[in-house]
Motif scaffolding. Structure first.
Motif, PDB file in Angstrom:
ATOM      1  N   VAL A  30      -7.898  -4.241  -7.423  1.00 37.17           N
ATOM      2  CA  VAL A  30      -8.932  -4.354  -6.400  1.00 37.17           C
ATOM      3  C   VAL A  30     -10.061  -3.328  -6.436  1.00 37.17           C
ATOM      4  N   ASN A  31     -10.136  -2.436  -7.418  1.00 31.53           N
ATOM      5  CA  ASN A  31     -11.217  -1.437  -7.430  1.00 31.53           C
ATOM      6  C   ASN A  31     -11.220  -0.631  -6.127  1.00 31.53           C
ATOM      7  N   ASN A  32     -10.018  -0.302  -5.638  1.00 35.31           N
ATOM      8  CA  ASN A  32      -9.886   0.511  -4.426  1.00 35.31           C
ATOM      9  C   ASN A  32      -9.512   1.921  -4.807  1.00 35.31           C
ATOM     10  N   GLU A  33     -10.133   2.896  -4.197  1.00 32.27           N
ATOM     11  CA  GLU A  33      -9.666   4.266  -4.394  1.00 32.27           C
ATOM     12  C   GLU A  33      -8.620   4.543  -3.320  1.00 32.27           C
ATOM     13  N   LEU A  34      -7.368   4.521  -3.741  1.00 31.81           N
ATOM     14  CA  LEU A  34      -6.277   4.442  -2.763  1.00 31.81           C
ATOM     15  C   LEU A  34      -6.129   5.662  -1.862  1.00 31.81           C
ATOM     16  N   LEU A  35      -6.307   6.853  -2.415  1.00 29.17           N
ATOM     17  CA  LEU A  35      -5.965   8.049  -1.622  1.00 29.17           C
ATOM     18  C   LEU A  35      -6.853   8.205  -0.375  1.00 29.17           C
ATOM     19  N   PRO A  36      -8.185   8.206  -0.507  1.00 34.65           N
ATOM     20  CA  PRO A  36      -8.993   8.300   0.714  1.00 34.65           C
ATOM     21  C   PRO A  36      -8.911   7.031   1.577  1.00 34.65           C
ATOM     22  N   TYR A  37      -8.725   5.883   0.937  1.00 36.97           N
ATOM     23  CA  TYR A  37      -8.652   4.630   1.714  1.00 36.97           C
ATOM     24  C   TYR A  37      -7.391   4.607   2.575  1.00 36.97           C
ATOM     25  N   GLN A  38      -6.299   5.052   1.956  1.00 36.69           N
ATOM     26  CA  GLN A  38      -5.052   5.106   2.710  1.00 36.69           C
ATOM     27  C   GLN A  38      -5.184   6.070   3.890  1.00 36.69           C
ATOM     28  N   TYR A  39      -5.935   7.146   3.677  1.00 37.15           N
ATOM     29  CA  TYR A  39      -6.164   8.095   4.778  1.00 37.15           C
ATOM     30  C   TYR A  39      -6.867   7.386   5.942  1.00 37.15           C
ATOM     31  N   ILE A  40      -7.855   6.571   5.614  1.00 35.77           N
ATOM     32  CA  ILE A  40      -8.588   5.838   6.650  1.00 35.77           C
ATOM     33  C   ILE A  40      -7.654   4.869   7.373  1.00 35.77           C
ATOM     34  N   LEU A  41      -6.777   4.191   6.583  1.00 35.17           N
ATOM     35  CA  LEU A  41      -5.815   3.258   7.192  1.00 35.17           C
ATOM     36  C   LEU A  41      -4.780   4.011   8.020  1.00 35.17           C
ATOM     37  N   ILE A  96       0.811  -1.216   0.000  1.00 34.71           N
ATOM     38  CA  ILE A  96       0.000   0.000   0.000  1.00 34.71           C
ATOM     39  C   ILE A  96       0.841   1.262   0.000  1.00 34.71           C
ATOM     40  N   LEU A  97       1.744   1.337   0.954  1.00 32.94           N
ATOM     41  CA  LEU A  97       2.413   2.624   1.119  1.00 32.94           C
ATOM     42  C   LEU A  97       3.508   2.863   0.098  1.00 32.94           C
ATOM     43  N   VAL A  98       4.029   1.806  -0.484  1.00 41.01           N
ATOM     44  CA  VAL A  98       5.002   2.046  -1.546  1.00 41.01           C
ATOM     45  C   VAL A  98       4.283   2.278  -2.864  1.00 41.01           C
ATOM     46  N   ALA A  99       3.019   1.831  -2.927  1.00 36.66           N
ATOM     47  CA  ALA A  99       2.290   2.022  -4.177  1.00 36.66           C
ATOM     48  C   ALA A  99       2.083   3.512  -4.401  1.00 36.66           C
ATOM     49  N   SER A 100       2.048   3.881  -5.642  1.00 31.45           N
ATOM     50  CA  SER A 100       1.825   5.279  -5.954  1.00 31.45           C
ATOM     51  C   SER A 100       0.391   5.637  -5.578  1.00 31.45           C
ATOM     52  N   LEU A 101       0.184   6.880  -5.234  1.00 28.25           N
ATOM     53  CA  LEU A 101      -1.124   7.280  -4.722  1.00 28.25           C
ATOM     54  C   LEU A 101      -1.934   8.044  -5.759  1.00 28.25           C
ATOM     55  N   PHE A 102      -1.717   7.763  -7.024  1.00 32.14           N
ATOM     56  CA  PHE A 102      -2.415   8.522  -8.053  1.00 32.14           C
ATOM     57  C   PHE A 102      -3.565   7.744  -8.661  1.00 32.14           C
ATOM     58  N   SER A 103      -4.227   6.956  -7.838  1.00 31.99           N
ATOM     59  CA  SER A 103      -5.332   6.173  -8.373  1.00 31.99           C
ATOM     60  C   SER A 103      -6.416   7.089  -8.931  1.00 31.99           C
ATOM     61  N   PRO A 138      -6.355   1.815  11.743  1.00 26.68           N
ATOM     62  CA  PRO A 138      -4.900   1.790  11.606  1.00 26.68           C
ATOM     63  C   PRO A 138      -4.359   0.371  11.440  1.00 26.68           C
ATOM     64  N   ILE A 139      -4.481  -0.141  10.213  1.00 26.99           N
ATOM     65  CA  ILE A 139      -3.941  -1.461   9.899  1.00 26.99           C
ATOM     66  C   ILE A 139      -2.581  -1.258   9.253  1.00 26.99           C
ATOM     67  N   VAL A 140      -1.611  -1.927   9.804  1.00 25.45           N
ATOM     68  CA  VAL A 140      -0.232  -1.722   9.386  1.00 25.45           C
ATOM     69  C   VAL A 140       0.095  -2.586   8.175  1.00 25.45           C
ATOM     70  N   ASN A 141       0.779  -1.993   7.215  1.00 27.33           N
ATOM     71  CA  ASN A 141       1.315  -2.739   6.090  1.00 27.33           C
ATOM     72  C   ASN A 141       2.180  -3.860   6.666  1.00 27.33           C
ATOM     73  N   THR A 156       8.346  -5.164  10.111  1.00 25.83           N
ATOM     74  CA  THR A 156       7.285  -4.211   9.772  1.00 25.83           C
ATOM     75  C   THR A 156       7.845  -2.807   9.994  1.00 25.83           C
ATOM     76  N   PRO A 157       7.929  -2.009   8.938  1.00 23.44           N
ATOM     77  CA  PRO A 157       8.599  -0.699   9.071  1.00 23.44           C
ATOM     78  C   PRO A 157       7.676   0.357   9.686  1.00 23.44           C
ATOM     79  N   ILE A 158       7.365   0.179  10.970  1.00 28.07           N
ATOM     80  CA  ILE A 158       6.342   1.026  11.596  1.00 28.07           C
ATOM     81  C   ILE A 158       6.665   2.517  11.523  1.00 28.07           C
ATOM     82  N   ASP A 159       7.908   2.867  11.850  1.00 30.41           N
ATOM     83  CA  ASP A 159       8.254   4.297  11.885  1.00 30.41           C
ATOM     84  C   ASP A 159       8.106   4.923  10.506  1.00 30.41           C
TER      85      ASP A 159
END
Ligand SMILES: *[C@@H]1O[C@H](CO)[C@@H](O)[C@H](O)[C@H]1NC(C)=O
Ligand SMILES: *[C@@H]1O[C@H](CO)[C@@H](O)[C@H](O)[C@H]1NC(C)=O
Ligand SMILES: *[C@@H]1O[C@H](CO)[C@@H](O)[C@H](O)[C@H]1NC(C)=O
Ligand SMILES: *[C@@H]1O[C@H](CO)[C@@H](O)[C@H](O)[C@H]1NC(C)=O
Ligand SMILES: *[C@@H]1O[C@H](CO)[C@@H](O)[C@H](O)[C@H]1NC(C)=O
Ligand SMILES: *[C@@H]1O[C@H](CO)[C@@H](O)[C@H](O)[C@H]1NC(C)=O
Ligand SMILES: *[C@@H]1O[C@H](CO)[C@@H](O)[C@H](O)[C@H]1NC(C)=O
Ligand SMILES: *[C@@H]1O[C@H](CO)[C@@H](O)[C@H](O)[C@H]1NC(C)=O
Length: 462
Positions: free
Chosen positions: A328-339, A7-14, A344-347, A361-364
Motif C-alpha cells: 500500500v505505499n504506507n509508512e507504517l510507523l508514523p501512520y500507526q502512531y496516528i491510528l 496492522i498491529l501484528v505487522a512488523s513496524l520496520f517499514s 483511533p481506528i481499531v484493527n 476485536t482485541p481492544i485491550d
C-alpha cells in the motif's frame, strides 16, 4: 490508503521501499521551511516537501490543494485528478507532503515518544494553512484565490478537518473515501465489526456462490494449519503460496492466516480499474478476477493462492509480514502512531455471520500495543468528533464539503454516510455520493485507460 487488517501484528520496520519520496514527480518537488511545532514557542524548523503545477493557473483563479497522507513515497500531482481540474478551472494545483512521512521529517529521535511529540492534528493542519499562506504570498495572482482542500482516505479525513477547523483558509473541501466514523478503542464503539461485515457483503453481493466457496476455503486453510505437525508441513505451505519467508511458530501461522483474510479485504478495497496510477504494478479489477478464479477453482488452495497473488501482484513473493509495506505505499510507523492517537481506528475483529471465521476485536491488546510502541493511549472517539467538528450534528451544518465513497470499499462503513440522500436545509450544505463499483479513493486518480464512467460524472459534478 487506509490500511486496516494486520496492522498491529505487522512488523513496524517499514523503510522507503520506493527510493526517495517525490523522486518521480514532475514538475520537480521543492521544500520549504516549516515550524516543527506551531503550538509552542520553539523556532525550530524542518524542510517540508511540496509540489506545484502552475501551468494552467489564471491569476485570481482557485487553488486546489491535495493534502498529503500516509504515503512513504509522496503522491505526485500528475497521478491525481488535480491537473485535470486545474485545466478546467484555471487553477493552481499544489500538494504538501505530510509531516513525518517520506522526506518531510521534523526529527529522527530513536525514542518514538519523543520523535512523534509534534505529530498531532493541529500541527498537521497548521502546516497546510501556513503553506497556503506562503503560496498565496509568493505566486503572482494567487493573493485572493479561494482554496479547495482535497485528499483521499486518511488525507480525505484531513481535508474534511481543514474545512471544518480552518474555514478562514479553506473555502471548501473534497474528501475521497474519508473515514470519519467508528473512531475509538472502546467496546462501546458500534463500528468495531463493520469492516469485515462490509467485506463479506461485497463478496455475497457479487456472487453468492463465490462467497460460499471463499468461506469454505478459509475454514479449510485454518484446519490444515491446525493439523500441521512438522516444519516440513510449514515449508510446504510457504512454498505452495510463494511466501517471502517461512512462518516459524504458531503466532507466525496465525499472522499468515490474518494476511489471507486481509487479502480478501484488500482485494475489494483496492479493486481499481486497470493501471490505477497511484498503486502501479497491478493489472486492475482484482475483485472481479478473484471472483472469477474462485468460481472456476477446484480446490481451496487455488482460491487462497489467487487472493494472495492478486494482492501481491507485482512483488516477487508474498510478504505476509508486510516488512516493506509493499502493498500500500504506507509508512507504517508514523501512520500507526496516528491510528493510536487522533484517528483511533481499531484493527477490526470479525463478527459472527460473515464468510470469515469470527474473532473478537482485541481492544485491550491494541491499547497495550500503542502504549508499548509509542508510550501513548488512543484518544476518545466521541470527544474527538466534538473537538474537531465532525460529529453528525457538525456535518449536518457543514458547507462546501463533498465526500465520496467507493461502493466496493469497506471504508464506506467508516464514512459519514448519514448525509447520503438528505436534503440540506442550508445553501451549499455538505453532500455525500457513493460510486457504485469504485474501490478505495479510486476517483482521486488521474484519468486512466479502463477507468469506470461514474468517475467522469463525479468529475463534472465536483
Ligand atoms: C522516551 O521519551 C519519553 C518522553 O520523553 C520518556 O518518558 C521515556 O522514558 C523515553 N523512553 C526511553 C526508552 O528512554
Ligand atoms: C486582493 O484583495 C485585496 C483586498 O480586497 C486587494 O487590495 C488586492 O488588490 C487584491 N489582490 C489581487 C491580486 O487582486
Ligand atoms: C515466532 O517466530 C518469530 C520469527 O519468525 C519471532 O519473531 C517470534 O518472537 C516468535 N513468536 C513466538 C511466540 O515464539
Ligand atoms: C469475469 O467473468 C465474467 C463472466 O465470464 C466476464 O464477463 C468478466 O470479464 C470477467 N472479469 C474479469 C476481470 O476477468
Ligand atoms: C498461484 O497463483 C499464481 C498467479 O495466478 C500462479 O502463477 C501460481 O502458479 C499459483 N500457484 C499455485 C501453487 O497454484
Ligand atoms: C524488503 O526490501 C529490501 C530492500 O529492497 C529487500 O532486500 C527485501 O528482500 C524485501 N523484503 C521482502 C520480504 O520483500
Ligand atoms: C460469536 O458467537 C459465539 C456464540 O454465540 C460467541 O461466543 C462469540 O463471542 C461471538 N463472536 C463474536 C466475534 O461476536
Ligand atoms: C447547526 O446550526 C443550527 C442553526 O444555525 C444551530 O442552532 C446549531 O447549534 C448548529 N449545530 C452545530 C453542531 O454547529
Amino acid at each position: 490508503m487506509l490500511f486496516l487488517g494486520s496492522i498491529l501484528v505487522a512488523s513496524l520496520f517499514s523503510t522507503c521501499a520506493f527510493g526517495r519520496s517525490g523522486d518521480n514527480c514532475s514538475p520537480a518537488t521543492k521544500t520549504f521551511k516549516q515550524k516543527v511545532d506551531h503550538i509552542g514557542d520553539s523556532r525550530e524548523v524542518f524542510q517540508q516537501q511540496y509540489q506545484v503545477i502552475d501551468e494552467y493557473f489564471h491569476p485570481g483563479g482557485p487553488i486546489i490543494f491535495y493534502q498529503g497522507g500516509e504515503a512513504t513515497d509522496m503522491i505526485c500531482l500528475h497521478d491525481l485528478i488535480l491537473p485535470t481540474w486545474a485545466k478546467d478551472l484555471g487553477a493552481l494545483a499544489i500538494t504538501l507532503e505530510h509531516r513525518f512521512f517520506g522526506d518531510s521529517k521534523p526529527n529522527n529521535h530513536a525514542n518514538l515518544t519523543k520523535r512523534y511529540e509534534t505529530l498531532n492534528l493541529e500541527n498537521v493542519m497548521q502546516d497546510s494553512a501556513h503553506f497556503i499562506k506562503w503560496i498565496k504570498s509568493t505566486v503572482n495572482g494567487a493573493e485572493n484565490s479561494t482554496v479547495i482542500a482535497t485528499g483521499g482516505s486518511y488525507a480525505g479525513y484531513l481535508s474534511t478537518m481543514l474545512r471544518q477547523n480552518h474555514p478562514e483558509t479553506f473555502h471548501g473541501a473534497i474528501g475521497w473515501s474519508a473515514p470519519l466514523r467508528g473512531f475509538g478503542y472502546s467496546k462501546s464503539n458500534s463500528h468495531l465489526y463493520d469492516w469485515y461485515r462490509a467485506v463479506s457483503n461485497i463478496y455475497r453481493e457479487h456472487s453468492a456462490e463465490a462467497a460460499q466457496k471463499i468461506k469454505h476455503a478459509i475454514i479449510s486453510l485454518q484446519d490444515s494449519i491446525k493439523k500441521m505437525k512438522s516444519s516440513n508441513d510449514i515449508e510446504a505451505l510457504a512454498s505452495r503460496y510463494n511466501l517471502c519467508s517461512t512462518p516459524q511458530n504458531a503466532s507466525d501461522l496465525s499472522a499468515f492466516l490474518e494476511t489471507v483474510e486481509d487479502s480478501f479485504s484488500q482485494n475489494t478495497q483496492l479493486s481499481w480499474g486497470a493501471n490505477a496510477p497511484i498503486l502501479p504494478g497491478r493489472k486492475g479489477f482484482p475483485l472481479q478476477r478473484l471472483i472469477n478464479t474462485t468460481l472456476s477453482a477446484s480446490s481451496y488452495q487455488e482460491i487462497v493462492n489467487a487472493s494472495l497473488s492478486l494482492l501481491f501482484e507485482g512483488n516477487r513473493c508474498v510478504d505476509w509480514t508486510d516488512t516493506n509495506g509493499t502493498y500500500v505505499n504506507n509508512e507504517l510507523l508514523p501512520y500507526q502512531y496516528i491510528l493510536c492517537t487522533y484517528v483511533p481506528i481499531v484493527n477490526p475483529g470479525i463478527p459472527n455471520g460473515t464468510i470469515f471465521p469470527a474473532h473478537e476485536t482485541p481492544i485491550d491488546e491494541l491499547i497495550a500495543s500503542c502504549q508499548q510502541t509509542y508510550g501513548i493511549s488512543p484518544e476518545d472517539g466521541k470527544l474527538l468528533e466534538e473537538k474537531h467538528h465532525y460529529s453528525a450534528a457538525d456535518l449536518n451544518n457543514a458547507t462546501r464539503l463533498f465526500l465520496t465513497y467507493g461502493g466496493i470499499d469497506p471504508v464506506m462503513s467508516y464514512g459519514a454516510v448519514e448525509l447520503l440522500g438528505r436534503v440540506a436545509n442550508i445553501p451549499n450544505g455538505a453532500g455525500v455520493a457513493i460510486l457504485s463499483q469504485a474501490g478505495h479513493a479510486e476517483d482521486m486518480s488521474a484519468p486512466y485507460p479502463g477507468q469506470r464512467k461514474a468517475f467522469e460524472i463525479c468529475r463534472i459534478r465536483s
